[in-house]
Design an enzyme around this catalytic site. Sequence first.
Site, PDB file in Angstrom:
ATOM      1  CG  ASP A   1      -1.518  -2.273   1.943  1.00 43.56           C
ATOM      2  OD1 ASP A   1      -0.407  -2.476   2.464  1.00 43.56           O
ATOM      3  OD2 ASP A   1      -2.255  -3.195   1.534  1.00 43.56           O
ATOM      4  N   GLY A   2       0.827  -0.875   0.234  1.00 43.89           N
ATOM      5  CA  GLY A   2       1.457  -1.186  -1.055  1.00 43.89           C
ATOM      6  C   GLY A   2       2.927  -0.826  -1.141  1.00 43.89           C
TER       7      GLY A   2
ATOM      8  N   GLY B   1       5.609  -2.308   0.200  1.00 45.30           N
ATOM      9  CA  GLY B   1       6.465  -3.468  -0.031  1.00 45.30           C
ATOM     10  C   GLY B   1       6.413  -3.906  -1.486  1.00 45.30           C
ATOM     11  NE  ARG B   2       1.002  -5.239  -2.172  1.00 38.75           N
ATOM     12  CZ  ARG B   2      -0.251  -4.820  -2.089  1.00 38.75           C
ATOM     13  NH1 ARG B   2      -1.088  -5.038  -3.070  1.00 38.75           N
ATOM     14  NH2 ARG B   2      -0.660  -4.175  -1.016  1.00 38.75           N
TER      15      ARG B   2
ATOM     16  NE  ARG C   1       7.854  -6.017   3.103  1.00 38.96           N
ATOM     17  CZ  ARG C   1       6.588  -5.938   2.671  1.00 38.96           C
ATOM     18  NH1 ARG C   1       6.228  -6.539   1.563  1.00 38.96           N
ATOM     19  NH2 ARG C   1       5.688  -5.269   3.353  1.00 38.96           N
TER      20      ARG C   1
ATOM     21  CG  HIS D   1       8.270   0.833   4.474  1.00 36.57           C
ATOM     22  ND1 HIS D   1       6.936   0.565   4.308  1.00 36.57           N
ATOM     23  CD2 HIS D   1       8.837  -0.349   4.865  1.00 36.57           C
ATOM     24  CE1 HIS D   1       6.705  -0.722   4.581  1.00 36.57           C
ATOM     25  NE2 HIS D   1       7.839  -1.291   4.919  1.00 36.57           N
TER      26      HIS D   1
ATOM     27  CB  THR E   1      -1.886  -4.157  17.186  1.00 34.30           C
ATOM     28  OG1 THR E   1      -3.096  -4.383  16.461  1.00 34.30           O
ATOM     29  CG2 THR E   1      -2.081  -2.964  18.092  1.00 34.30           C
TER      30      THR E   1
ATOM     31  CG  LEU F   1      -5.423  18.153   8.618  1.00 38.56           C
ATOM     32  CD1 LEU F   1      -6.786  17.619   8.179  1.00 38.56           C
ATOM     33  CD2 LEU F   1      -4.399  17.937   7.494  1.00 38.56           C
TER      34      LEU F   1
ATOM     35  CB  SER G   1      -5.976  -4.351   7.632  1.00 45.44           C
ATOM     36  OG  SER G   1      -5.912  -5.043   6.408  1.00 45.44           O
TER      37      SER G   1
HETATM   38  C1  IPE Z   1      -2.540  -2.337   7.049  1.00 44.57           C
HETATM   39  O1  IPE Z   1      -1.743  -2.842   6.053  1.00 44.57           O
HETATM   40  C2  IPE Z   1      -1.717  -1.638   8.085  1.00 44.57           C
HETATM   41  C3  IPE Z   1      -1.087  -0.395   7.673  1.00 44.57           C
HETATM   42  C4  IPE Z   1      -1.230   0.191   6.502  1.00 44.57           C
HETATM   43  C5  IPE Z   1      -0.302   0.260   8.679  1.00 44.57           C
HETATM   44  P1  IPE Z   1      -1.206  -4.345   6.089  1.00 44.57           P
HETATM   45  O2  IPE Z   1      -0.403  -4.532   4.876  1.00 44.57           O
HETATM   46  O3  IPE Z   1      -0.556  -4.616   7.386  1.00 44.57           O
HETATM   47  O4  IPE Z   1      -2.576  -5.158   6.024  1.00 44.57           O
HETATM   48  P2  IPE Z   1      -2.821  -6.658   5.572  1.00 44.57           P
HETATM   49  O5  IPE Z   1      -1.839  -7.485   6.338  1.00 44.57           O
HETATM   50  O6  IPE Z   1      -2.581  -6.739   4.117  1.00 44.57           O
HETATM   51  O7  IPE Z   1      -4.232  -6.931   5.932  1.00 44.57           O
HETATM   52  C1  IPE Z   2       1.955  -0.518   4.039  1.00 44.37           C
HETATM   53  O1  IPE Z   2       2.641  -1.133   3.020  1.00 44.37           O
HETATM   54  C2  IPE Z   2       2.879   0.005   5.097  1.00 44.37           C
HETATM   55  C3  IPE Z   2       2.700  -0.652   6.390  1.00 44.37           C
HETATM   56  C4  IPE Z   2       1.964  -1.692   6.641  1.00 44.37           C
HETATM   57  C5  IPE Z   2       3.444  -0.075   7.482  1.00 44.37           C
HETATM   58  P1  IPE Z   2       3.043  -2.670   3.111  1.00 44.37           P
HETATM   59  O2  IPE Z   2       4.382  -2.757   3.753  1.00 44.37           O
HETATM   60  O3  IPE Z   2       1.981  -3.455   3.767  1.00 44.37           O
HETATM   61  O4  IPE Z   2       3.158  -3.039   1.598  1.00 44.37           O
HETATM   62  P2  IPE Z   2       2.610  -4.324   0.884  1.00 44.37           P
HETATM   63  O5  IPE Z   2       1.143  -4.420   1.176  1.00 44.37           O
HETATM   64  O6  IPE Z   2       3.361  -5.487   1.452  1.00 44.37           O
HETATM   65  O7  IPE Z   2       2.899  -4.097  -0.553  1.00 44.37           O
HETATM   66 MG    MG Z   3       0.297  -4.351   3.047  1.00 40.17          MG
END
Ligand code: IPE
Ligand code: IPE
Ligand code: MG
Length: 330
Positions: free
Chosen positions: A15-16, A18-19, A28, A32, A61, A128, A189
């Site tokens: 996660d993270g 986008g930020r 964003r 990725h 989902t 693995l 999540s």
């Molecule tokens: C969880 O991250 C899903 C994945 C990493 C694929 P999200 O960014 O979707 O989760 P929330 O919305 O912050 O709970």
């Molecule tokens: C996780 O990063 C990737 C997926 C959910 C696919 P995010 O896209 O959720 O990034 P943030 O949490 O918004 O920074």
């Molecule tokens: Mg996220």
Amino acid sequence: MAPGASVRHLACIMDGNGRWAQNRGLDRTHGHMAARSAFDAIVDGALGEGVEWLTLFAFSTENWARPEEEVSFLVHFLAERVIKRSMSRLHQRGVRLRLLGWEDPRIPVDVMDRLREAEELTRRNTTLHLTLAFNYGGRRDLCETVRSLVSQGVTPERISPDTFARHMALPELPDVDLLLRTGGEHRISNFLLWHCAYAELVFLDVLWPDFRAPHFQHALELYRQRQRRFGTLGPATTPGPDRPADDGAAWSGADGRPALPAAPALPAVPALPAVPDRPGRTGPAGLLGLPTTIASHLGNSLLNGLKETARFALLHISDDHGQSHGPEPW
Ligand code: IPE
Ligand code: IPE
Ligand code: MG
């Protein structure tokens, strides 16, 4: 857990992204794209540490609810990132790739085909087990399992945790030992709800595109400091089959099952000084009646801890003086 115990199944919520991009004033999707090195770092780390199962949450989902462009990018990028760039290298290193999730008309056929080809190519690899949770959600996994049980006519009395697990989307997937989440959020999540029942949770502040080998090692270090008890009193008091008790007699119960050794004696607690609380109530007994205004500041769990400590102290005071004036032992 013995110091240095290994992780058999590592699951990661990456996660993270986008930020990471937004912090740089970028779209964003750049976040990725920037996650490639992080992907390599976790796979390399898992291979280097002898982790057998690595499950990565790639698309949930719930992620379908994101803007269409981002969804489209994510869905295509997975095939691009994992298959085109990494697959032959992963295959050479003995990685078996599998998908965990459900097909969906919104996933382009060519993306699905590439992922299935990669599964087929690596089918015999055993070093693995790399599982990509793609269009995956823990609740749906549980619902689909119930559907499978019902449709196969499994009667209620035959439903046990083992039977249930055998009907899940990927029955071989073991319980998660370490659930790692990057990005600073402290939540699951909807990931692997069943498998994380006893997972150790590690949340790192690092944004996923910045994740590297030292973060991997740090997560492992945190895991190794944990004591996994699975509802028992812990390794010091509940020796398992691979750690027999010093006294063999303590290891077999009357019904053939291992007997739990006696709990260790409670440590001696020095007498608490008398602290005036309210008129007529002094010392630890006063703690049991803390006014609600103070309680609301302390928070319930802290207050309960204080009350338990006070009860504990009262019991010892009772024992020391050979008389009982405290509450019943719990
Ligand atoms: C969880 O991250 C899903 C994945 C990493 C694929 P999200 O960014 O979707 O989760 P929330 O919305 O912050 O709970
Ligand atoms: C996780 O990063 C990737 C997926 C959910 C696919 P995010 O896209 O959720 O990034 P943030 O949490 O918004 O920074
Ligand atoms: Mg996220």
